[in-house]
Write a protein that holds these residues in place. Structure first.
Motif, PDB file in Angstrom:
ATOM      1  N   PRO A  20     -13.476 -13.751  23.542  1.00 52.32           N
ATOM      2  CA  PRO A  20     -14.019 -15.077  23.202  1.00 52.32           C
ATOM      3  C   PRO A  20     -13.915 -15.358  21.708  1.00 52.32           C
ATOM      4  CG  PRO A  20     -15.793 -13.502  23.582  1.00 52.32           C
ATOM      5  CD  PRO A  20     -14.513 -12.797  23.959  1.00 52.32           C
ATOM      6  N   ARG A  21     -14.033 -16.642  21.371  1.00 52.84           N
ATOM      7  CA  ARG A  21     -14.056 -17.141  19.988  1.00 52.84           C
ATOM      8  C   ARG A  21     -12.699 -17.037  19.308  1.00 52.84           C
ATOM      9  NH1 ARG A  21     -19.904 -15.182  17.467  1.00 52.84           N
ATOM     10  NH2 ARG A  21     -21.157 -15.841  19.270  1.00 52.84           N
ATOM     11  N   MET A  22     -12.141 -15.837  19.213  1.00 52.23           N
ATOM     12  CA  MET A  22     -10.819 -15.648  18.613  1.00 52.23           C
ATOM     13  C   MET A  22     -10.123 -14.523  19.368  1.00 52.23           C
ATOM     14  SD  MET A  22      -9.791 -14.466  14.707  1.00 52.23           S
ATOM     15  CE  MET A  22     -10.439 -15.928  13.905  1.00 52.23           C
ATOM     16  N   ASP A  23      -8.951 -14.801  19.949  1.00 53.74           N
ATOM     17  CA  ASP A  23      -8.292 -13.757  20.730  1.00 53.74           C
ATOM     18  C   ASP A  23      -7.575 -12.764  19.820  1.00 53.74           C
ATOM     19  OD1 ASP A  23      -5.818 -14.827  19.979  1.00 53.74           O
ATOM     20  OD2 ASP A  23      -5.527 -15.906  21.857  1.00 53.74           O
ATOM     21  N   GLY A  24      -7.034 -11.718  20.435  1.00 53.11           N
ATOM     22  CA  GLY A  24      -6.403 -10.653  19.671  1.00 53.11           C
ATOM     23  C   GLY A  24      -5.210 -11.108  18.857  1.00 53.11           C
ATOM     24  N   TRP A  25      -4.438 -12.047  19.402  1.00 54.06           N
ATOM     25  CA  TRP A  25      -3.270 -12.541  18.664  1.00 54.06           C
ATOM     26  C   TRP A  25      -3.694 -13.173  17.342  1.00 54.06           C
ATOM     27  CZ3 TRP A  25      -0.143  -9.897  21.182  1.00 54.06           C
ATOM     28  CH2 TRP A  25       0.032  -9.946  22.564  1.00 54.06           C
ATOM     29  N   GLU A  26      -4.754 -13.987  17.383  1.00 50.20           N
ATOM     30  CA  GLU A  26      -5.221 -14.653  16.168  1.00 50.20           C
ATOM     31  C   GLU A  26      -5.783 -13.645  15.157  1.00 50.20           C
ATOM     32  OE1 GLU A  26      -4.873 -17.807  15.223  1.00 50.20           O
ATOM     33  OE2 GLU A  26      -3.676 -18.025  17.038  1.00 50.20           O
ATOM     34  N   VAL A  27      -6.428 -12.610  15.673  1.00 50.00           N
ATOM     35  CA  VAL A  27      -6.938 -11.567  14.782  1.00 50.00           C
ATOM     36  C   VAL A  27      -5.780 -10.890  14.046  1.00 50.00           C
ATOM     37  CG1 VAL A  27      -8.138  -9.347  14.653  1.00 50.00           C
ATOM     38  CG2 VAL A  27      -8.997 -11.140  16.175  1.00 50.00           C
ATOM     39  N   VAL A  28      -4.731 -10.551  14.798  1.00 46.72           N
ATOM     40  CA  VAL A  28      -3.565  -9.907  14.181  1.00 46.72           C
ATOM     41  C   VAL A  28      -2.937 -10.821  13.132  1.00 46.72           C
ATOM     42  CG1 VAL A  28      -1.250  -8.984  14.584  1.00 46.72           C
ATOM     43  CG2 VAL A  28      -3.084  -8.465  16.193  1.00 46.72           C
ATOM     44  N   LYS A  29      -2.753 -12.097  13.486  1.00 49.19           N
ATOM     45  CA  LYS A  29      -2.153 -13.051  12.545  1.00 49.19           C
ATOM     46  C   LYS A  29      -2.964 -13.126  11.253  1.00 49.19           C
ATOM     47  CE  LYS A  29      -0.133 -16.179  16.008  1.00 49.19           C
ATOM     48  NZ  LYS A  29      -0.242 -17.528  16.622  1.00 49.19           N
ATOM     49  N   THR A  30      -4.281 -13.177  11.386  1.00 46.10           N
ATOM     50  CA  THR A  30      -5.150 -13.298  10.208  1.00 46.10           C
ATOM     51  C   THR A  30      -5.084 -12.056   9.338  1.00 46.10           C
ATOM     52  OG1 THR A  30      -6.663 -14.725  11.456  1.00 46.10           O
ATOM     53  CG2 THR A  30      -7.516 -13.693   9.449  1.00 46.10           C
ATOM     54  N   ILE A  31      -5.209 -10.894   9.961  1.00 45.46           N
ATOM     55  CA  ILE A  31      -5.239  -9.644   9.192  1.00 45.46           C
ATOM     56  C   ILE A  31      -3.884  -9.331   8.577  1.00 45.46           C
ATOM     57  CG2 ILE A  31      -5.460  -7.124   9.450  1.00 45.46           C
ATOM     58  CD1 ILE A  31      -7.804  -7.635  11.310  1.00 45.46           C
ATOM     59  N   ARG A  32      -2.812  -9.665   9.284  1.00 47.69           N
ATOM     60  CA  ARG A  32      -1.472  -9.350   8.770  1.00 47.69           C
ATOM     61  C   ARG A  32      -1.105 -10.182   7.529  1.00 47.69           C
ATOM     62  NH1 ARG A  32      -1.430  -4.996   9.914  1.00 47.69           N
ATOM     63  NH2 ARG A  32      -0.305  -3.887  11.541  1.00 47.69           N
ATOM     64  N   GLN A  33      -1.844 -11.214   7.257  1.00 48.71           N
ATOM     65  CA  GLN A  33      -1.602 -11.967   6.027  1.00 48.71           C
ATOM     66  C   GLN A  33      -2.044 -11.184   4.797  1.00 48.71           C
ATOM     67  OE1 GLN A  33      -2.895 -16.185   6.098  1.00 48.71           O
ATOM     68  NE2 GLN A  33      -3.209 -15.947   8.294  1.00 48.71           N
TER      69      GLN A  33
END
Length: 225
Positions: A59-72
């Motif tokens: 919920p709230r933020m899926d794993g793909w979005e987490v990866v995208k955010t952290i990989r920046q």
């Protein structure tokens, strides 16, 4: 050895507990998050997390979005843990910068072995010494100790034990062992490995039982719980 910190992110509390218990048993410090937003906040708040184990559907933020955010901002190793097993999902994960992709259901021991392998590659300076099942390996000094007592191993015996420890819980064929420890192609003669394993088991005493024979294939290093 410096303790590694692993962030486990999954909205299922039972899954987090399963992974946490196995990682803690292997000496890792485990942090938990139950959704993507919490994971991102915790990651940037802590700043010294060594690896992420991350579910996709949350919920709230899926794993793909987490990866995208952290990989920046970070190249921290990431293992994607998901019930999905489709090839396109795996390819998307790798494109985003996921290092490993493991589908549920999975073996917790294999997951721990993957975590250890990723951390060795990402943090070689932290892994000069490792202790598993009462066996202490000092790679820099090429010394093995059991209960504080030095064990006299030949160079190849030490390299073989190191390879077993670094791949614990994984079935290793004789061909794979030869290619990685002896660095040459396998030509059908298994006596080289079998002889070294026999000597290594003898020198390790009771700990030699950790080296299991997989008949018709090779060996597996597995520490009894």
């Amino acid at each position: 050895m410096e303790q590694f910190r692993v962030l486990v992110v999954d909205d299922e509390s039972r899954m987090r507990k399963l992974v946490r218990d196995f990682l803690a048993r292997s000496g890792f410090q485990v942090l938990e998050a139950e959704n993507g937003e919490e994971a991102v906040d915790l990651f940037f708040q802590e700043k010294n997390i060594d690896l992420l184990i991350l579910d996709v559907m949350m919920p709230r933020m899926d794993g793909w979005e987490v990866v995208k955010t952290i990989r920046q901002y970070s190249k921290v190793p990431i293992i994607m843990l998901t019930a999905r097993g489709e090839e396109r999902d795996e390819l998307l994960g790798f494109e985003l910068g996921v290092d490993e992709y493991i589908s549920k259901p999975f073996s917790p021991k294999i997951l721990v072995a993957r975590v250890e392998a990723l951390l060795r590659r990402a943090n070689p300076a932290k892994t000069e010494s490792v202790t598993v099942g009462g066996i202490e390996l000092d790679k820099a000094a090429h010394i093995v100790r059991i209960e504080g007592k030095d064990i006299n191993l030949s160079f190849k015996e030490f390299e073989l034990l190191t390879y077993f420890v670094e791949n614990q819980g994984i079935a290793l064929s004789r061909e794979r062992i030869l290619n990685n420890v002896w660095n040459y192609d396998y030509f059908g003669d298994a006596r080289t490995i079998d002889t070294h394993v026999k000597k290594l088991r003898s020198k390790l005493g009771e700990k030699g039982d950790y080296i299991k024979t997989i008949w018709g294939m090779g060996y597996k290093f597995e520490v009894a719980e």
